[in-house]
Every structure is written in C-alpha cells, then in structure tokens.
Design a protein around this motif. Sequence first.
Motif, PDB file in Angstrom:
ATOM      1  N   PHE A  95      47.404  37.046  29.787  1.00  0.00           N
ATOM      2  CA  PHE A  95      46.949  38.431  29.659  1.00  0.00           C
ATOM      3  C   PHE A  95      48.111  39.334  30.075  1.00  0.00           C
ATOM      4  CE2 PHE A  95      43.013  36.148  30.436  1.00  0.00           C
ATOM      5  CZ  PHE A  95      42.102  36.780  29.598  1.00  0.00           C
ATOM      6  N   LYS A 152      37.097  36.617  33.629  1.00  0.00           N
ATOM      7  CA  LYS A 152      38.315  36.204  34.330  1.00  0.00           C
ATOM      8  C   LYS A 152      38.047  35.056  35.303  1.00  0.00           C
ATOM      9  CE  LYS A 152      42.063  38.707  33.346  1.00  0.00           C
ATOM     10  NZ  LYS A 152      43.111  39.210  34.199  1.00  0.00           N
ATOM     11  N   THR A 153      36.845  35.009  35.878  1.00  0.00           N
ATOM     12  CA  THR A 153      36.581  33.926  36.817  1.00  0.00           C
ATOM     13  C   THR A 153      35.871  32.761  36.128  1.00  0.00           C
ATOM     14  OG1 THR A 153      34.568  35.065  37.517  1.00  0.00           O
ATOM     15  CG2 THR A 153      36.511  35.387  38.884  1.00  0.00           C
ATOM     16  N   ARG A 182      32.937  32.489  34.207  1.00  0.00           N
ATOM     17  CA  ARG A 182      31.515  32.306  34.391  1.00  0.00           C
ATOM     18  C   ARG A 182      30.764  32.506  33.093  1.00  0.00           C
ATOM     19  NH1 ARG A 182      30.066  31.799  39.577  1.00  0.00           N
ATOM     20  NH2 ARG A 182      32.109  31.667  40.517  1.00  0.00           N
ATOM     21  N   ARG A 242      27.758  43.497  47.550  1.00  0.00           N
ATOM     22  CA  ARG A 242      28.346  43.097  46.263  1.00  0.00           C
ATOM     23  C   ARG A 242      29.502  42.113  46.459  1.00  0.00           C
ATOM     24  NH1 ARG A 242      29.877  48.362  43.156  1.00  0.00           N
ATOM     25  NH2 ARG A 242      31.033  47.000  41.759  1.00  0.00           N
ATOM     26  N   PRO A 285      28.485  35.758  43.502  1.00  0.00           N
ATOM     27  CA  PRO A 285      29.234  34.510  43.293  1.00  0.00           C
ATOM     28  C   PRO A 285      30.632  34.742  42.708  1.00  0.00           C
ATOM     29  CG  PRO A 285      27.010  34.340  42.418  1.00  0.00           C
ATOM     30  CD  PRO A 285      27.181  35.746  42.887  1.00  0.00           C
ATOM     31  N   ALA A 286      30.738  35.670  41.738  1.00  0.00           N
ATOM     32  CA  ALA A 286      32.035  35.870  41.080  1.00  0.00           C
ATOM     33  C   ALA A 286      33.079  36.365  42.066  1.00  0.00           C
ATOM     34  CB  ALA A 286      31.887  36.851  39.922  1.00  0.00           C
ATOM     35  N   VAL A 287      32.715  37.375  42.848  1.00  0.00           N
ATOM     36  CA  VAL A 287      33.675  37.943  43.796  1.00  0.00           C
ATOM     37  C   VAL A 287      34.016  36.922  44.874  1.00  0.00           C
ATOM     38  CG1 VAL A 287      34.102  39.808  45.428  1.00  0.00           C
ATOM     39  CG2 VAL A 287      32.814  40.264  43.351  1.00  0.00           C
ATOM     40  N   SER A 302      33.996  33.607  44.644  1.00  0.00           N
ATOM     41  CA  SER A 302      34.878  32.546  44.150  1.00  0.00           C
ATOM     42  C   SER A 302      36.300  33.083  43.984  1.00  0.00           C
ATOM     43  CB  SER A 302      34.353  31.987  42.827  1.00  0.00           C
ATOM     44  OG  SER A 302      34.751  32.793  41.756  1.00  0.00           O
ATOM     45  N   MET A 303      36.392  34.377  43.628  1.00  0.00           N
ATOM     46  CA  MET A 303      37.709  34.996  43.506  1.00  0.00           C
ATOM     47  C   MET A 303      38.427  35.012  44.859  1.00  0.00           C
ATOM     48  SD  MET A 303      38.072  38.479  41.512  1.00  0.00           S
ATOM     49  CE  MET A 303      36.896  39.283  42.552  1.00  0.00           C
ATOM     50  N   ALA A 322      48.076  36.040  34.415  1.00  0.00           N
ATOM     51  CA  ALA A 322      46.893  36.818  34.792  1.00  0.00           C
ATOM     52  C   ALA A 322      45.589  36.214  34.310  1.00  0.00           C
ATOM     53  CB  ALA A 322      47.012  38.260  34.302  1.00  0.00           C
ATOM     54  N   ARG A 323      45.571  34.873  34.086  1.00  0.00           N
ATOM     55  CA  ARG A 323      44.333  34.269  33.585  1.00  0.00           C
ATOM     56  C   ARG A 323      43.233  34.259  34.629  1.00  0.00           C
ATOM     57  NH1 ARG A 323      47.630  30.787  31.247  1.00  0.00           N
ATOM     58  NH2 ARG A 323      47.324  29.302  32.929  1.00  0.00           N
ATOM     59  N   SER A 324      43.612  34.054  35.873  1.00  0.00           N
ATOM     60  CA  SER A 324      42.574  34.115  36.890  1.00  0.00           C
ATOM     61  C   SER A 324      42.722  35.416  37.658  1.00  0.00           C
ATOM     62  CB  SER A 324      42.697  32.926  37.835  1.00  0.00           C
ATOM     63  OG  SER A 324      43.963  32.936  38.429  1.00  0.00           O
ATOM     64  N   MET A 325      41.639  35.827  38.271  1.00  0.00           N
ATOM     65  CA  MET A 325      41.652  37.098  38.968  1.00  0.00           C
ATOM     66  C   MET A 325      41.754  36.816  40.462  1.00  0.00           C
ATOM     67  SD  MET A 325      38.886  40.006  38.334  1.00  0.00           S
ATOM     68  CE  MET A 325      39.396  41.636  37.931  1.00  0.00           C
ATOM     69  N   TYR A 363      41.499  42.504  41.923  1.00  0.00           N
ATOM     70  CA  TYR A 363      40.162  43.080  41.991  1.00  0.00           C
ATOM     71  C   TYR A 363      40.205  44.463  42.641  1.00  0.00           C
ATOM     72  CZ  TYR A 363      35.238  43.556  43.178  1.00  0.00           C
ATOM     73  OH  TYR A 363      33.956  44.031  43.312  1.00  0.00           O
ATOM     74  N   ARG A 375      42.826  46.476  42.978  1.00  0.00           N
ATOM     75  CA  ARG A 375      43.535  47.421  42.115  1.00  0.00           C
ATOM     76  C   ARG A 375      42.630  47.900  40.970  1.00  0.00           C
ATOM     77  NH1 ARG A 375      47.500  44.965  38.007  1.00  0.00           N
ATOM     78  NH2 ARG A 375      45.457  44.158  37.466  1.00  0.00           N
ATOM     79  N   GLN A 413      39.414  48.060  40.855  1.00  0.00           N
ATOM     80  CA  GLN A 413      38.357  48.959  41.328  1.00  0.00           C
ATOM     81  C   GLN A 413      38.888  50.393  41.456  1.00  0.00           C
ATOM     82  OE1 GLN A 413      35.218  48.326  41.504  1.00  0.00           O
ATOM     83  NE2 GLN A 413      35.594  46.215  40.953  1.00  0.00           N
TER      84      GLN A 413
END
Lengths: 347, 284
Positions: free
Chosen positions: A207, A344-345, A347, B55, B59-61, B63-64, B231-234, B239, B241, B243
């Motif tokens: 990306f 991105k994660t 899911r 928030r 789960p997403a945040v 795991s990040m 930048a494939r994973s976050m 995150y 930046r 926001q």
Amino acid sequence: MKPLVSTLAAVLLLLCLAVSAHSSNRVLNLYIWSEYIPDEVVAAFTRETGIRVNLSTYDSNEAMYAKIKLIGSGYDLVVPSSDYVGLMQREGLLLPVDTTKITNFAHIAPRFTNQSFDPNNQYSIPYMWGSTSIAVHTGMIAAESVQSLADLWQPELKGRLLLPNDPREVMAIGLKVLGYSVNETNAEHLQQAYEKLRALMPLVRVFDSDSPKQALLSREVAVGVVWNGEAYIANSENQAIEYVYPPEGFSLWLDSFCIPRGAENIEAAHLFIDYILRPEISAEISTAMGYSTPNKAAFAHLDPETKDNPIVNPDPEDAARGEFLDSLDDATLQLYEQHWINLKTGR
Amino acid sequence: MKDNTLFRKLLISGTLTWVGLLAVVPYLILFRTSFLERGGEILQATGWSLTNYTRLFSPAVFSMAMDSALLAAGTALLCLLVGYPFAYILVRSGEKVQPLLLLLVMIPFWTNSLIRTYALVIMLKADGIINALLLRLGLIDQPLQLMYTSLAVFIGLVYTLLPFMILPLFAAFKAMDLQLIEAGRDLGAGPLQTFLRIIVPLTMPGIIAGTMLVFLPALGMFYIADILGGARSMLLGNYIRDQFLVFRDLPMGAAASIAMTVAMGILLFLYYLASRRSGEGHLK
C-alpha cells in the motif's frame, strides 16, 4: 498656516493611500501544494500587477486544513482538493469567491464547475485535476489482461498488486466495481464493498500513496492503482507502464483555489485567480507541471505532447466515467474507518 | 557562590517552564481530549466519556496493539543480539580504535531517519544494489524479494535503533570492573558460567535501559514499517495518525496515544521495581 495644513493633509492622505494599498493590494499570501505552480508564472504576475506573492507550501490537505482551522489567518489563497473544499466550507473556514470579478471563469469546462461539493462555485475555482486509476507494467503482465477493475481480482496478480494507502481510494475500488458511487454513504453498500475488497487483500504486495511509481519501476509490482501524476512520471521513465481508465469508473481529484477565513488581501486573491485562468497561463502551468487543466480555452495553447497524452488528458468519453471525491459526514467516515481497520488487520 | 545559586535557579526554572509549556500542557490537552466524544471541542467540553477507551478493546484494535508490541519486542531482541557483542568489543578495543568505533555508531544520527529509510529502499528493491550485486556474482538468477517483507522491516528498525542499544550497553560495560571476570576465573568459573553469572548480571542495567530505549520508539516508528514493509499490516502508530489526519476523530487518536503512554509508563515502573529489588539483593 493654510498651505501648511493642506500640505500636511495631502501628505497624510498619500501616506494612508500608500499604506492601504500596501496592505490590501500589494501582497498576496499564497499557500499551495509543493511543486504545484511554476516560479515564472508567479514572477510574471508580480511584474504585471506589482503584487508581491509570498508563497508557502504544504504536502497534504490535512496539514493545510489544520493550519487554517487552528491558526485561521495569514493566508489569502489555499488550494484544497475537492473533498476538503466541501469540508472546509461546511465548517465555515472559507470566504466566498466573487465570480463576477473573475472574468476568465467562463473558460473553465462545465464539467468542472457547479460540483456537489460546491454548488455554483461560491467558494472554489478549479485549478488542476486528475484521476486515480490503474497503472499496468506491460513488461510484466499482458496489457489485455488488466483492462477493468474486476481484472484486479485475478489470481495472477497475487503478490504483484499495489493499492493506495488511503481508505477513501481503496474503498472507491470496491464501490466502483459493484457499481456504487465513490461517495457512497449507504451502510449496506459499504459493507458489500468491504466484503468484495477482503478477497483482494491477499493479492496486495504494498500500500503506497507517496511514491507508488517506485514499486512499478523497480518491477516489485505488476499493477498499481495510482494517481495519474505518478503514472505520468513512471510512463515517461518506462514506456511499458500504461495507464488504464476502467469501464466501471474511477475516482477523480480536483484542486481548487479558495479564500480561507482570515484572508486580508481578498482583492489580490481574485486578481491572482483571474490571472491563472488566462488560457495561455493555464496552458503554461499544465505543460510545466504535467497535470491536467480544467481550462478548455487553454487547450489551444498546450503543446501537442501534453495535449495528446491520455494520462494527462483522457479523452472525454473516458473522463466521463470518473467521479469527484466529496467529503463525508462523521457517521459515514466512522464506517470507512471500521472497514479500513478490518481490511488492514485481516478480519 | 551566591551568583552560582542564582544562576542555578534561573537555569532550573527556565528548564521547568520549557518542559511545562512544551510537554506537560500539551499532554494535559491530549488527556482531556481523550475523554471527549467525536467532534468535541476541548474549550466547550462538558462531560467525561469513556467511549474511546472502550473502543480500544475492540478485537481489531487490540490485535493491532499486539502486532505492534511483537514487532517492537522482536526489534529489541535483535538489537540486543547485535549490540551486546559489539558493546563488549567497543569496551575492550584500544584507545585509538574506540573513539573511531563510537563515531561510526553516531554518524547515522547526522542524517534524518526518513532519508536513511529511503536509502535502504535503494539497497533492498528488486533492481537495487543488493540484488544487482548478487545477480552479477551469479549467486542468484532471479532477484530476491527483499522489499515489502518482514525481513525488510526488521532490517530498517534494527538499523535505525541499534545505537540506542549500543550506547547504554557500552556505559554498563565501562562501569563493570573487569577484574571481577578474572576473579571469577580464578575461582574456577568456565566461560559460560562467567558470562551468565558475572557479565550478564553486572550489565543488566544497560540491557534493560537499551531494551527500553529500543522498544518504546519501535512502537511509534510506523513509517519504517510502511515504507519497507508495504503498509500491509496496521500498527498502533498508523492507527493514531489515521485517527488524527484521515478520520478526523481527534478524541479517539488522543485516547490511543494516552493508552500507549500509560502502557510505556507501566513498563518503566516495572523496570524501576526490578532495579530496586536487584539493588536490595546486592545489599543483602
């Protein structure tokens, strides 16, 4: 006594005129994207009008927006992209532009005026435009196999695809391939676009919105969804890199002149916009910078190489499938955020 | 004498004002903002909302955050493996060589780390220097995929942060009494035993300080992961930046920043506890 008084009065008056002329007409504080206007054009404007231009630059809409919002003075002219025109106008950060003072406004092609983000161009005057679409390295994959957005989903592209590092542009791909608008606000349509994009994620190698031409030129990726300015440079360095306008549509960007809240030299700002919109000046800028001008009268002055380059100036049939990015309301933006993080994660 | 105290007072109050204005006040603003609802303005703030903090546990945040912590921990471990022997060599090296080696550690600091990261791109890309060299030497016949891999991210992070590991380790080795090694040997300790029971415990403050100095910045250096990893994973840094800049949710970005700072604070506190306990151990 009397001559002395009148001399004094005359001197004072002259001083006042000089001061007011200095503050209202002689200076223009221009805040514009870096490398977005040739120095010669600015110098020629100063030579003709005597208005000194203080030029400062930014490299993202966000940076410009933050400065205008938080400081709110010191600039007379800014050049936000279409979605930021809408946002800044709604937040009261822009002053109206008086189009009656801009005699060359009529030169702008109708399809760039009166857009949803600024009906009747009350706040913005188009400066330059372009697209975000598919660049194909034909030395790595046959040109015929990547002609549409749907072609991006082919397994041959696994690990060879580049997407913009930008939630709006990535969602736009999913939305357009399903036939929706790039400014979609319907939650269900956004969900469908997300589901569609999830299947695309395993193919993505990188990306990048900053310098995607790099990955194409060094053959790291075969196909990239990039902004046309990047495709133009990549193509001029390697003719094998072609730019495709897919049948499903694509997103367009348009940068416009706006007068921000707190501007002090509004008269000079109008004069400058009018100067830029002169056909020969617009043509000079487009040729020098390699971006498309919305000024239809400028076409007669463009050099043939720029005029006939489809990356800079797509034929009208192709361009008609493009759609300008508009700003989104907070609730929709939160949906984009959710989908983006989930993509991105993984899911 | 009197002048000296006046000078000292001026210096201290100046520093305190500086830190107060540029570090504490912005932090308080960030702290207050993190308890606002989306779109809230700090000057018109009324309530205290915990939405942003809840928030953070989606789960997403979560795991990040875990991914970021793993990446930072891996970087710290690699830096330690490379930096430890180097710091030892540095301490044992002669008076003429040592300043030169130290200079070599410092020189990269003279260049902006973003520019150094782009320089790494020129080394690692498919038609880059490393691949060109290997192809020329006939060791490979297809360019290696180095860019946009976790390997590239680790190379970039370790390269950028290694000096932060070497310098505290160097200080720890320097403070160590080398005679203790000889004493250990005289008492019959083998090389492994000397290393594990004398050298490692005595350089522990350097190991912990270096690990902290690498781990904490590695959590925030998202641009290296973006440029070299594709930048494939976050990561947590991305995150925060996003926001602030993309989604314009300042309170959420503030909450994530505060949470990251608190997590770092807890780590530093644990370090403090551990060092105090080991200090007590020495007394006994």
